[in-house]
Design an enzyme around this catalytic site. Structure first.
Site, short mmCIF file in Angstrom:
data_model
loop_
_atom_site.label_atom_id
_atom_site.label_comp_id
_atom_site.label_asym_id
_atom_site.label_seq_id
_atom_site.Cartn_x
_atom_site.Cartn_y
_atom_site.Cartn_z
N ARG A 77 -37.62 -84.27 -9.88
CA ARG A 77 -37.07 -85.62 -9.73
C ARG A 77 -37.89 -86.67 -10.49
O ARG A 77 -37.33 -87.48 -11.21
CB ARG A 77 -36.92 -85.97 -8.25
CG ARG A 77 -35.73 -85.22 -7.61
CD ARG A 77 -35.67 -85.43 -6.13
NE ARG A 77 -36.90 -84.99 -5.48
CZ ARG A 77 -37.31 -85.41 -4.30
NH1 ARG A 77 -36.60 -86.28 -3.65
NH2 ARG A 77 -38.43 -84.94 -3.80
N ASN A 110 -31.95 -85.10 -4.19
CA ASN A 110 -32.07 -83.68 -3.87
C ASN A 110 -30.98 -83.29 -2.89
O ASN A 110 -30.87 -83.88 -1.82
CB ASN A 110 -33.41 -83.45 -3.15
CG ASN A 110 -34.19 -82.36 -3.81
OD1 ASN A 110 -33.63 -81.52 -4.51
ND2 ASN A 110 -35.49 -82.37 -3.60
#
Ligand code: FE
Ligand code: MG
Ligand code: ZN
Ligand code: ZN
Lengths: 347, 767
Positions: free
Chosen positions: B20, B38
């Site tokens: 990320r 996520n």
């Protein structure tokens, strides 16, 4: 592979025999109890309760057939085995042997001299523990039907507190009354012609006199000191320990180094690749003893010639149904119920 | 310019690997707005901006991804432009991690490594330095979701400085769960054998390195367990360690600072370099170099040596003062037993074995042995697939119902599988040992918990006496499938090669022992195999094993068994065989062969190779798994002459199947004893055996119209035999299949069992 016929494994004392007994015999006999211990307990014998009889005493009944080739082996013969076997089945139930029966099936052509020798041996063995042989039966069969003699003995005993297979409690000590594996190895060596350099003999012996004094022992709370007892015959110590553990819902931890072995038995097993724990004994008992009483029990056992090598070999654990053997380096393995021939597993 | 918006769904290993923050940074570089989120199974990215930048972003994403991330698939679609004004990382909601993938443990990265050697860094000399690209992962995870509080790092609350790094998306340590520093993280110390702390911190490590140089033996706690270390350059410490461990011959793995040092004693030219230096840091079994300058007793009687490079900060720091040091690094356990993982346990169990302990206070949640890789036939073969790989799933070529395989007995693993993924556990060991069986059930529980796969079907071996068989029958009850050992090998091989569900192969299984469908003992087998069944169509001549498993420990027993019917007692007596109990044992074995007392017949390949090693005087006792055949292979590498041995096929009197007559092969060797050096005969045995098996396989595959010939089983680690079979069948026009991602040996059995159970098939001989 499952088969539709009886195989030798069905009588080998392992899991296959247990299945035969459980699935066919116990399922089909409907009335199988006459006292506090019935057939379904699969103990060494069963009890008979008589109303108004000797305040709390029960009779114990057991039976055992003996086939062994050859009928004569180092030191003794099948006669001793047949008497000692039944005396011991009563003994490990905590019962004093009262009387035995003797049934014989013998093929035509069997030597009369040998027959008489077997009968004399039976008499001597019974005399050792003072039990009379009070009834019997003799059948002969054709040569082709049987190649050696079959002896069946039944025994009647009496006890005021039967000793079960199933009485182990965590913390109890496990004792054996002497060296392990003598009978099976000596017989195999004799039969197959192995020469192990040392004279090995069967340990076949009637154990009543050895065990009798232990049955009276009580803890200060009045509980029996001997919590469970078995004779490790077919399937050896491995089978006896597994039966005791599973029937008691407990586990057993055995110290390999503590188990008494004749050096010839160890050496033979080491060379043949056999596990001495799976080898039959005919003059030994294995028992659970309340912790703290093991020394007393040992000293009593060791006073008798059949108990000179008695030893503590381990103790009862809370691990359900597990029999674990610990070697001197701390390595632990499970002691399995013997299943016929050993199958290689080392990859 | 026209603004566009795109929605990306990215699957693969994209969690816990700095994915990320990477997306965040990539978006920043290209001036894009939107979010990254996520979603458990995948990562969702929304990006907005001009088309050119969006295209660049999508193109660069897989190219620049973080080193530990694995992008399997990116699904992209154009969506409505909503006008985000910045790029944000959306915090994960609880619950979405159900299927989250835990990354494997990874060696410390270059950046972190340079920090621990940089006096100006706050991580200077700190052995637990990590970032999103490196460090322990799987070994720290207690439960899911994979967040710091569910790992063993929960014991170490972040200090303010670490907190800043942990929460800054532009930082290398953003959301790296094991982040810590000397102020807030685990401590390392040196302890004497009584548990007294001698010295802490970096001094503990430098002191430990001094002690190793002085020839002392140390326990060193790592990611997934303890190593026992000593100086591998000196004979004395290594021999002393062998005495203390009662391990006279078993090769020890070593650790060297880097590839350059490794090249002073081992060769990297055979394909080993790539694995040795990879961030997964497996033990790589390499050929010894001519200049081999380590203690000979590190790897006695073998032509190769297992080497790994340092992967923890501690290990790196151990080489700080003595860069060219080479240490024995063997896992701290008795063979086949679980490795020591706790400090207290180490002090008890390693008493008398090690002199000092290099300990730390981070708990090990999952024991994880080192992975061992060997290059076989030009390709990596897993001897053990564990640290660095577990719990990465194996992708299946078809869908599977939720299932579990509990493994065989030795080298066991556990596999849980569902859908198109199979998770193979770390190495467990020999489950005939009580401690290992307990560890086995722990792994079963843990793997089920971490994957969230509740098995519907249980697969286990057919061997009635395996503890794993009993365990599975108890756990799975009616839903348990007993899978024939070699069929499990075949299934594992087929799925390992991504063969589709309707495939059929000619499968060769060569190993030590497997319980056969006919109740006899197998180990040199040819099958027509599909995912739904196997038919045994050829095998090795079943040979007597006098003494059962004893014949595995004392290979001379096998020699007598193999030659018993062909040679007389007088000739057998003259053979240069060694029996631990001498002449009495020889006579006993002869008698056993005559009477059949505890003699079991087996078509095992392992036992035949063991016997060859004994007959040639190469190895007389098996002191560790595979020793005789490993030494046979090592001897064969020294061969200089080609010798022909008879390759005879017959029909088995019981099974009616074609077989390779290993007795004839042995008679061939017997007749040439003394005429050729043992190394040439060793080579010839392997070569003729491999050729014989190949010929048999080729003729059977031709007859049955099968195009692929595959090889599985522990014997497949033998480079000579595998290469020879591969070459022979390929030259005959067949496709040769070998294992890729799972071990050839019994480490693959649980995988095969899970496949069989998940496909809910019967292990009978039907298709
Ligand atoms: Fe195998
Ligand atoms: Mg009995
Ligand atoms: Zn890093
Ligand atoms: Zn910190």
């Amino acid at each position: 592979m499952k088969s539709n016929t009886i195989s030798l494994e069905h009588g080998a004392g392992g899991e296959v025999m247990q299945a035969l007994i459980g699935e066919i015999i116990l399922k089909n006999f409907r009335n199988k109890s006459a006292g506090s211990i019935g057939l379904e307990c699969l103990d060494d014998g069963s009890t008979i309760k008589l109303e108004d009889f000797n305040k709390g005493c029960e009779l114990v009944l057991t039976t055992d057939s003996h086939v062994i080739t050859p009928a004569f082996f180092p030191n003794t013969n099948i006669g001793r085995l047949a008497v000692a076997g039944t005396v011991n089945d009563l003994t490990v139930m905590g019962a004093k042997p009262l009387a035995l029966t003797c049934a014989v099936i013998v093929p035509e052509g069997f030597s009369l001299k040998e027959f008489e020798e077997i009968i004399k041996t039976m008499d001597e063995t019974a005399a050792e523990v003072g039990v009379p042989i009070i009834t019997g039966d003799t059948k002969t069969v054709e040569k082709t039907a049987l190649d050696s003699i079959i002896l069946n003995t039944a025994g009647l005993g009496i006890t005021d507190s039967p000793v079960r297979d199933s009485g182990l409690q965590p913390g109890d000590k496990i004792l054996v009354t002497g060296t392990i594996g003598d009978h099976g190895i000596s017989l195999m060596a004799h039969r197959e012609g192995f020469d192990f350099d040392t004279d090995l003999a069967s340990d076949s012996a009637p154990l009543w006199k050895l065990i009798e004094p232990l049955l009276k022992l009580r803890t200060p709370e009045g509980e029996p000191v001997i919590t469970a007892m078995k004779d490790p015959t077919r399937g050896g110590l491995a089978n006896a320990l597994n039966e005791m553990a599973s029937k008691s819902g407990a586990g057993i931890l055995i110290e390999e180094d503590w188990i008494p072995f004749k050096s010839a038995v160890s050496a033979a097993c080491e060379m043949l690749g056999l596990d001495p724990l799976e080898v039959a004994n005919e003059g030994k008992a294995v028992m659970g003893v309340k912790a703290g009483f093991e020394e007393e029990v040992l000293s009593i056992l060791r006073q008798h010639p059949y108990g000179r090598d008695a030893a503590v070999i381990g103790e009862v654990t809370p691990d359900k149904n597990e029999v674990v053997l610990r070697n001197r380096f701390g390595g632990m393995r499970f002691v399995d119920v013997p299943a016929g021939d050993p199958i290689p597993r080392v990859c | 310019m026209q603004n566009e918006a795109r929605l990306l769904h990215i699957t693969g290993t994209v969690q816990g690997v700095g994915f990320r923050p990477f997306i965040y940074q990539l978006a920043k570089v290209h001036g894009l707005f939107g979010y990254v989120k996520n979603l458990g199974n995948y990562v969702e990215v929304l990006i907005e901006g001009n088309k050119e930048s969006l295209d660049k972003f999508v193109k660069e994403l897989p190219e620049k991804k973080p080193p530990l991330a694995k992008v399997k698939e990116i699904k992209t679609k154009n969506v409505h432009f909503s006008g985000y004004s910045k790029f944000i990382i959306v915090p994960s909601e609880s619950g979405v991690f159900e299927n989250s993938i835990i990354p494997p443990d990874t060696a410390i990265c270059e950046q972190c490594r340079s920090e621990i050697f940089d006096p100006s860094s706050r991580y200077f000399h700190y052995p637990f330095t990590v970032c999103t690209n490196c460090g322990p992962r799987y070994t720290t995870v207690r439960t899911l979701p994979y967040d710091r509080e569910n790992t063993t790092m929960a014991d170490f609350p972040l200090c303010p400085e670490c907190e800043i790094e942990y929460t800054d998306p532009l930082n290398r340590r953003y959301h790296a769960q094991p982040v810590c520093c000397p102020k807030c993280g685990p401590e390392i110390w040196l302890s004497d054998s009584e548990g007294n702390v001698l010295v802490k911190g970096y001094e503990a490590i430098s002191h430990a390195s001094d002690l190793l140089q002085q020839g002392l033996i140390l326990a060193v706690k790592g990611f997934g367990g303890f190593h026992i270390a000593c100086n591998a350059r000196e004979e004395e410490p290594v021999k002393e360690l062998r005495r203390r461990l009662r391990r006279p011959e078993q090769p020890f793995a070593v650790m060297a600072k880097n590839a350059a040092v490794t090249e002073t004693f081992a060769r990297l030219d055979g394909g080993g370099r790539e694995y040795l230096t990879s961030h997964r840091r497996p033990i790589t079994v390499l050929p010894r170099s001519k200049a081999f300058d380590l203690a000979e007793s590190v790897t006695p009687g073998l032509h190769n040596i297992g080497v790994m490079l340092p992967y923890t900060g501690t290990q790196n720091l151990l080489f700080d003062c003595v860069p060219d040091a080479v240490y024995v690094m063997t896992s701290a356990n008795l063979p086949g037993r679980p490795m020591v993982v706790e400090n207290k346990e180490a002090l008890e169990k390693l008493r008398g074995i090690v002199d000092y302990y290099l300990l730390h206070n981070r708990v090990i949640a999952n024991r994880n042995d080192d992975t061992v890789i060997r290059i076989v036939n030009g390709r990596a073969a897993f001897i053990r697939r564990s640290r660095g790989f577990v719990p990465e799933p194996i992708e299946l070529p078809f869908e599977l119902k939720a299932s579990i395989g509990v493994g065989a007995e030795m080298n066991s693993t556990v596999t849980v599988a569902k859908g198109k993924l199979a998770y193979i556990s770390q190495y467990i060991g020999n489950t005939s040992h009580v401690e290992t069986l307990r560890y086995h059930s722990e792994v079963v529980r843990h793997l089920i918990r971490l994957t969230g796969i509740e098995p519907l079907y249980w697969g286990c071996d057919l061997h009635p006496a395996f503890n794993t068989t009993r365990f599975a029958l108890k756990m799975g009850g009616e839903s348990t499938l007993q899978v024939q050992h070699h069929h499990a090998h075949m299934l594992a091989l087929m799925a390992d090669n991504s063969l589709p569900l309707d495939s059929r192969i000619l499968g060769i299984a060569l190993d030590g022992v497997g319980y056969g469908s006919d109740g006899t003992v197998w180990g040199g087998e040819l099958f027509e195999s599909s995912y739904f069944g196997h038919e045994r169509i050829g095998h090795l001549l079943p040979q007597p094993m006098p003494g059962g498993d004893l014949a595995s420990k004392i290979p001379s027993r096998m020699v007598l068994g193999i030659l018993f019917e062909k040679l007389g007692r007088a000739e057998l007596e003259k053979l240069p065989l060694v029996f631990p109990k001498g002449a009495v044992e020889f006579s006993t074995v002869m008698k056993q062969l005559e009477t059949g007392v505890n003699v079991i017949r087996s078509s095992s390949t392992g036992r035949v190779l063991d016997a060859a090693a004994a007959l040639l005087g190469i190895c007389e006792m098996r002191t560790y798994d595979g020793e005789p055949s490993m030494k046979l292979e090592s001897a064969a590498t020294k061969s200089t002459h080609t010798v022909d041995l008879p390759i005879i096929f017959k029909k088995d009197i019981n099974s009616g199947l074609p077989l390779l007559d290993t007795t004839e092969l042995f008679l061939g060797v017997y007749e040439l004893l003394g005429k050729y050096p043992p190394v040439d005969l060793a080579f010839a045995v392997e070569e003729s055996f491999a050729k014989g098996i190949s010929e048999l396989a080729i003729s059977l595959a031709t007859k049955r119209g099968l195009e692929k010939i595959g090889l599985s089983g522990g014997v497949a680690y033998n480079n000579h035999i595998t290469s020879c079979i591969a070459r022979t069948v390929t030259e005959a026009g067949f496709e040769f299949l070998a294992h890729r991602q799972v071990p050839c040996g019994d480490g693959c059995i649980s995988f095969g069992q899970a496949l069989a159970a998940g496909l809910s098939i019967k292990s009978e001989n039907k298709f």
